[in-house]
Design an enzyme around this catalytic site. Structure first.
Site, PDB file in Angstrom:
ATOM      1  CG  ASN A   1      -1.740   1.189   1.410  1.00 64.48           C
ATOM      2  OD1 ASN A   1      -1.799   2.038   0.528  1.00 64.48           O
ATOM      3  ND2 ASN A   1      -2.405   1.304   2.559  1.00 64.48           N
TER       4      ASN A   1
ATOM      5  CB  SER B   1       4.794  -1.966  12.161  1.00 59.12           C
ATOM      6  OG  SER B   1       4.404  -0.623  12.445  1.00 59.12           O
TER       7      SER B   1
ATOM      8  N   GLY C   1       4.750   1.260   4.826  1.00 58.82           N
ATOM      9  CA  GLY C   1       6.081   1.860   4.699  1.00 58.82           C
ATOM     10  C   GLY C   1       7.116   0.979   4.019  1.00 58.82           C
TER      11      GLY C   1
ATOM     12  CE  LYS D   1      -0.325   3.172   4.744  1.00 59.72           C
ATOM     13  NZ  LYS D   1      -0.297   3.275   6.202  1.00 59.72           N
TER      14      LYS D   1
ATOM     15  CD  GLU E   1      -3.780  -2.609   7.218  1.00 59.00           C
ATOM     16  OE1 GLU E   1      -2.698  -2.888   6.693  1.00 59.00           O
ATOM     17  OE2 GLU E   1      -4.359  -1.528   7.057  1.00 59.00           O
TER      18      GLU E   1
ATOM     19  CG  HIS F   1      -6.136   1.714   5.055  1.00 57.01           C
ATOM     20  ND1 HIS F   1      -5.730   2.671   5.953  1.00 57.01           N
ATOM     21  CD2 HIS F   1      -5.100   0.852   4.922  1.00 57.01           C
ATOM     22  CE1 HIS F   1      -4.497   2.378   6.347  1.00 57.01           C
ATOM     23  NE2 HIS F   1      -4.088   1.282   5.741  1.00 57.01           N
TER      24      HIS F   1
END
Ligand code: PGA
Length: 258
Positions: free
Chosen positions: A9, A217, A239, A11, A173, A101
């Protein structure tokens, strides 16, 4: 066994040239791995304007990496300035759409009824929905994680009609683990994945085949432990999906665990 999947993802990151370079690096990198997309599906979710250039970089119709959208609007069309429909996404090669999300819920006000409609629309269009559920830290501390996750899941399932469940993917999540570096322990995640799998199995005979991904994470250093936890069928990665090497290592971690 549900299919294993890893979805990046992206983002609100990357310009078009950066996204194309990342997609290109991933396509080349995955080409060097012993990787069967039927066993471990891989997808990337760029921002809307990057979908077309990324689709081309991934190889167009021959792409082995799925093009995923980060969200959609539940209407077919009309006076909804700034919105993007499922049909528009499908027309540029999107195969899966992330729905609900936690950032869409928290920042953009997406609620459970909208999640129901979006899931229905995505599945009805023949695409796959990656429906996100997860509790906040306050909810976990108040011992409400199970209630919150299962009520969000029920809203997702209200949008699923019959065998369309075969195109559903769920992502657990925990909100407190997203972008914080604080990953859920395999025990914490495994417990919630167990609740989700149980509810899916009681909802429909094919519910036991719905993949349940973990997100929050995920990094190269924790994927092995997560991916070997029973009930975790893959990962939704934020990330760490922005770096070619770390995303490839996460994919490898899931391949090894499968
Ligand atoms: P993160 O994000 O991997 O950066 O925590 C996960 C997500 O929001 O899907």
């Amino acid at each position: 066994m549900p299919q294993r999947l890893v979805i990046g993802n992206w983002k609100l990151h990357l310009t078009a040239p950066e996204a194309v370079a990342l997609a290109d690096g991933l396509a080349k990198g995955l080409g060097t791995l012993d990787w069967d997309p039927a066993r471990v599906g891989v997808g990337v979710a760029p921002s809307f304007p990057l979908l077309v250039p990324v689709a081309q970089a991934l190889g167009g119709e021959d792409a082995r990496i799925d093009l995923v959208a980060q969200a959609c609007h539940p209407e077919h069309g009309g006076a909804f300035t700034g919105a993007v429909s499922v049909e528009q996404l499908a027309s540029v090669g999107v195969r899966r759409v992330i729905v609900g999300h936690s950032e869409r819920r928290r920042i953009f006000g997406v609620d459970d009824p909208q999640v129901t409609r979006a899931v229905h629309r995505v599945l009805d269009a023949g695409l796959s929905a990656v429906a996100c559920v997860g509790e906040t830290l306050a909810e976990r501390n108040a011992d409400r994680a199970r209630d919150v996750v299962l009520s969000q899941l029920d809203a997702v399932l209200q949008g699923v009609k019959g065998s369309a469940i075969e195109r559903l993917i769920v992502a657990y999540e925990p909100v407190w683990a997203i972008g914080t570096g604080q990953v859920a322990t395999p025990e914490q995640a495994g417990e919630v994945h167990g609740w989700i799998h149980e509810r899916l199995a009681s909802f429909h005979p094919s519910g036991s085949q719905v993949p349940v991904l973990y997100g929050g994470s995920v990094k190269p250093g924790n994927i092995a432990e997560l991916a070997t936890t029973p009930g975790i069928d893959g990962a939704l990665v934020g990330g760490a999906s922005l770096d070619t090497d770390s995303f490839l290592k996460i994919v490898q971690g899931v391949i090894h665990a499968s």
